[in-house]
Structure formats: C-alpha cells, structure tokens
Design a protein around this motif. Sequence first.
Motif, mmCIF file in Angstrom:
data_model
loop_
_atom_site.group_PDB
_atom_site.id
_atom_site.type_symbol
_atom_site.label_atom_id
_atom_site.label_comp_id
_atom_site.label_asym_id
_atom_site.label_seq_id
_atom_site.Cartn_x
_atom_site.Cartn_y
_atom_site.Cartn_z
ATOM 1 N N GLU A 67 1.235 4.022 -3.018
ATOM 2 C CA GLU A 67 0.939 5.435 -2.773
ATOM 3 C C GLU A 67 2.132 6.310 -3.187
ATOM 4 O O GLU A 67 1.969 7.303 -3.891
ATOM 5 N N ASN A 68 3.327 5.941 -2.731
ATOM 6 C CA ASN A 68 4.520 6.721 -3.056
ATOM 7 C C ASN A 68 4.868 6.634 -4.536
ATOM 8 O O ASN A 68 5.302 7.616 -5.131
ATOM 9 N N ASP A 88 2.756 6.289 -6.985
ATOM 10 C CA ASP A 88 1.814 7.164 -7.684
ATOM 11 C C ASP A 88 2.225 8.632 -7.565
ATOM 12 O O ASP A 88 2.098 9.404 -8.517
ATOM 13 N N LYS A 89 2.741 9.027 -6.392
ATOM 14 C CA LYS A 89 3.238 10.401 -6.227
ATOM 15 C C LYS A 89 4.461 10.650 -7.118
ATOM 16 O O LYS A 89 4.591 11.710 -7.724
ATOM 17 N N THR A 92 0.835 -1.208 0.000
ATOM 18 C CA THR A 92 0.000 0.000 0.000
ATOM 19 C C THR A 92 0.865 1.251 0.000
ATOM 20 O O THR A 92 0.652 2.162 -0.811
ATOM 21 N N LYS A 93 1.854 1.305 0.889
ATOM 22 C CA LYS A 93 2.745 2.478 0.968
ATOM 23 C C LYS A 93 3.543 2.648 -0.320
ATOM 24 O O LYS A 93 3.708 3.763 -0.811
#
Length: 189
Positions: free
Chosen positions: A47-48, A50-51, A43-44
């Motif tokens: 998320e990162n 995608d950033k 998950t992390k």
Amino acid sequence: GSIEEYAQVKERYEFLSEQRADITSAMDQLQAIVDDMEKTIKTKFKENFDKVVINFEEIFKKLFGGGHAELRLDDEDNPLEAGIEIIAQPPGKKLQNINLMSGGEKTMTAMALMFAVLKTTPTPFCILDEIEAALDDNNVDRFAKYLRNFSKETQFICITHKKVTMENADGLFGVTMPEKGVSSIVSVK
C-alpha cells in the motif's frame, strides 16, 4: 527395584512429553503469529509503496518541469525481498536507468524519491546536508521553491552554501570568523 525405577522413569517420560507438547504448541502459535505479521507487513508495504510510486511520478514532474519517472519491484510476489528499480526520463531525453544520468539529474531524481517518501509518511522535521550541491542555479531554484511548498507538514533544516536556497529560507543561521580563531553565530529571519 525395577518396578520403582520403571515408575520414576515413566513419570519423568510423561513430564518431558508434556513439556515437548507445550513447546511444540508454542512454536506453532509463534509461527502462526509470524505468518500473520508477514501478511500484514506485505500488505502495508505494498500500500505504501504504491503511494510512493504515485508521489514519485508527481514530484519528479514538478522538480524537472515534465518528464516521466517510475518505481518498480523486481519481484511482485515477494515485495519484502525484492529490489526496487528506478526508471527516469527527464524532459527531452529518452527513458533510461538512473545509472546513465548526469550527476544533477541523479540528484534531482533522488530528491524526488525522498520527497515522495516524506509525502507518504511525513515527519516533523528533516535535515538536508548540501543536498543541492550538484545542481545548477535553475535546478536549485526549483528545489527551493518545491521545498517551500512542501514545508506545511515538515520543517526542513538545510545546510547549504547555495545562495538561491538561502534566499528562499525563512531563517538563516551562519558562522562567521571576524578575527582569526574567533567564531560568532549570526541569525537572520
């Protein structure tokens, strides 16, 4: 003696059975922890990642003065094991894989990726060793100006021979040799 021996063997068997049950239980708990950590890491990471993808596109456009860039995972279902594909389209060129680009374009694309990661997770300082060596003066100027805008979160130490990068620096430190075999350090703010 068989009754006594049976009692000893039974006691030993029960003790070892308890130990085995404890070990099995501990293994199950550890596996549950590993599975939970893997879910959290996935998950992390996603998320990162995608950033970084968003930042990469934005920074690529700033460094190149236009164009299009993308990062893709080879396997979306297994992001921790997947490879990352870098697609870049400098302005005026067709969309292509990074391996088909010139040395300067590869360097600028790599810089965009590095800055995208640094923008996602800033560090206090970063050392760049002749990162702009493959660039011409126009692209070095773009790099240096972008570096100045980026330096609010991170302090950069650039090792360089490019005059344009030196002109945009806040401070310079250099080594000169006024006499053969004698080095002296010079600093300029």
